[in-house]
Enzyme design. Structure first.
Site, PDB file in Angstrom:
ATOM      1  N   LYS A   9       0.873  -0.998  -0.007  1.00  0.00           N
ATOM      2  CA  LYS A   9       0.002  -0.042  -0.026  1.00  0.00           C
ATOM      3  C   LYS A   9       0.885   1.093  -0.020  1.00  0.00           C
ATOM      4  CE  LYS A   9      -4.252   1.522   2.486  1.00  0.00           C
ATOM      5  NZ  LYS A   9      -5.164   1.819   1.436  1.00  0.00           N
TER       6      LYS A   9
HETATM    7  N1  PPE Z   1      -7.781  -1.474  -2.637  1.00  0.00           N
HETATM    8  C1  PPE Z   1      -7.581  -0.212  -2.696  1.00  0.00           C
HETATM    9  C2  PPE Z   1      -6.778   0.540  -3.771  1.00  0.00           C
HETATM   10  C3  PPE Z   1      -7.561   0.338  -1.332  1.00  0.00           C
HETATM   11  O1  PPE Z   1      -6.757   1.459  -1.359  1.00  0.00           O
HETATM   12  C4  PPE Z   1      -8.176  -0.322  -0.322  1.00  0.00           C
HETATM   13  C5  PPE Z   1      -8.306   0.583   0.769  1.00  0.00           C
HETATM   14  C6  PPE Z   1      -8.848  -1.654  -0.585  1.00  0.00           C
HETATM   15  C7  PPE Z   1      -8.577  -2.187  -1.876  1.00  0.00           C
HETATM   16  C8  PPE Z   1      -9.358  -2.218   0.633  1.00  0.00           C
HETATM   17  O2  PPE Z   1      -8.478  -2.432   1.503  1.00  0.00           O
HETATM   18  P1  PPE Z   1      -8.985  -2.875   3.078  1.00  0.00           P
HETATM   19  O3  PPE Z   1      -9.195  -1.551   3.786  1.00  0.00           O
HETATM   20  O4  PPE Z   1      -7.796  -3.560   3.594  1.00  0.00           O
HETATM   21  O5  PPE Z   1     -10.015  -3.569   3.025  1.00  0.00           O
HETATM   22  N2  PPE Z   1      -8.506   2.112   0.883  1.00  0.00           N
HETATM   23  C9  PPE Z   1      -8.154   2.752   1.976  1.00  0.00           C
HETATM   24  C10 PPE Z   1      -7.874   4.295   1.577  1.00  0.00           C
HETATM   25  C11 PPE Z   1      -9.241   4.930   1.293  1.00  0.00           C
HETATM   26  C12 PPE Z   1      -8.826   6.589   1.274  1.00  0.00           C
HETATM   27  O6  PPE Z   1      -9.668   7.269   0.606  1.00  0.00           O
HETATM   28  O7  PPE Z   1      -7.735   7.094   1.962  1.00  0.00           O
HETATM   29  C13 PPE Z   1      -8.960   2.742   3.184  1.00  0.00           C
HETATM   30  O8  PPE Z   1     -10.291   2.024   2.881  1.00  0.00           O
HETATM   31  O9  PPE Z   1      -8.782   2.982   4.116  1.00  0.00           O
END
Ligand code: PPE
Length: 304
Positions: A158
């Protein structure tokens, strides 16, 4: 955004307004930093709990490992610092953002002895795409931007810089009147939203994209467990945009987005155009779990 009192920076708390960095911070120029997004929920018994704290901290360290960044703290120290950040700010619920970045020292693409710095901020953050989105679902658009090719960016990490791709897609979707973007991979298969993983449901079977060009979402993992525990079958398998168009149900998962139903994609109604039964039952269980109402999943909660 709503400010809180303190931010943890490199091992100690500083006032929110003093949590500043030098303009020559390496990450600001070149985008190599890793971060997490974590939620803390107020439980029904009055306590408050961080959802899957260990998994988020583990992913932060994995992101750093992939990017050859050595975090100058142990996982335990980071877990403790996250809980302390919530306590010192009297936060019962909200969003937590740990970030690891390269500080100032030298310029140029090659990071030399730039210090690896760590900060943890927390603030109240309500429903990401709006209450209406959680209840009735959203309209999404397949982006003209492709998700990163697996050999140009490594999306199991990330990384701050990866999000330029998400911003491009999100801005385009919003400007075109949609609520969120769906990115395809460079071969044209569905990858993920700008900040969410995706699931589709057809004839009672759930499908989510395999972990190739997308983030290994912790909400995705939780939803897979919840679905299996309900006796539903979940497949991790590539699918195309037209398979989404003809799905009975579809939804996004993410820490910020939680479990957001999708009611329309590219002007095609998904199923009945409202959250379907599988989406609703998983969503309900998810919200019960994070609020400490499902004893079976207590292991996912780290009480503050
Ligand atoms: N894909 C991406 C690209 C992504 O950024 C997130 C989280 C996910 C999938 C889902 O991952 P998880 O949170 O582990 O279920 N995105 C983060 C950032 C959002 C933002 O606007 O800043 C989040 O949900 O915290």
């Amino acid at each position: 955004m709503e400010k809180t009192k303190k931010i943890w920076m490199d091992g100690k708390f500083v006032n929110w307004d003093d949590a500043n960095v030098h303009i020559l911070t390496h990450t600001l120029h070149y985008g190599l930093g890793v971060f997490e997004g974590i939620r803390c929920y107020r439980c029904d018994d009055g306590r408050s709990a961080v959802f899957r704290l260990k998994e988020h901290t583990d992913r932060l360290f994995e992101s750093a490992h992939i990017m050859l960044i050595e975090i100058p703290f142990t996982r335990d120290a980071i877990n403790k610092a996250i809980l302390e950040t919530l306590k010192i700010n009297d936060m019962k619920e909200g969003y937590i953002r740990p970030i690891v970045f390269l500080g100032d020292g030298s310029m140029g693409i090659l990071p030399k002895n730039n210090p690896v710095r760590v900060a943890i901020a927390a603030w109240p953050w309500g429903v990401y795409l709006g209450e209406e989105a959680l209840k009735n679902g959203i309209r999404i658009k397949v982006s003209t931007y492709a998700r990163h090719h697996v050999n140009s960016m490594m999306t199991k990490a990330k990384v701050t810089g990866h999000y330029v791709n998400s911003i491009l897609a999100k801005r385009e979707a919003i400007a075109d009147g949609y609520d969120e973007a769906l990115l395809l991979d460079t071969e044209g298969y569905v990858s993920e939203g700008s900040g969410e993983n995706i699931f589709i449901v057809k004839n009672g079977l759930l499908k989510t994209t395999p972990l190739t060009s997308n983030l290994k979402g912790i909400t995705r993992d939780s939803v897979m467990r919840i679905a299996k525990d309900k006796g539903l079958e979940v497949k991790e398998e590539r699918f195309t945009r037209d398979e989404l168009y003809i799905a009975d149900e579809a939804f996004f998962t993410g820490t910020a987005a939680e479990l957001t139903p999708i009611r329309e994609a590219d002007r095609r109604t998904i199923g009945q155009g409202k959250p379907g039964p599988v989406t609703k039952t998983i969503q309900e269980t998810f919200f019960n779990i994070v609020k400490g109402k499902e004893k079976k999943y207590e292991g996912w909660l780290a009480y503050v």
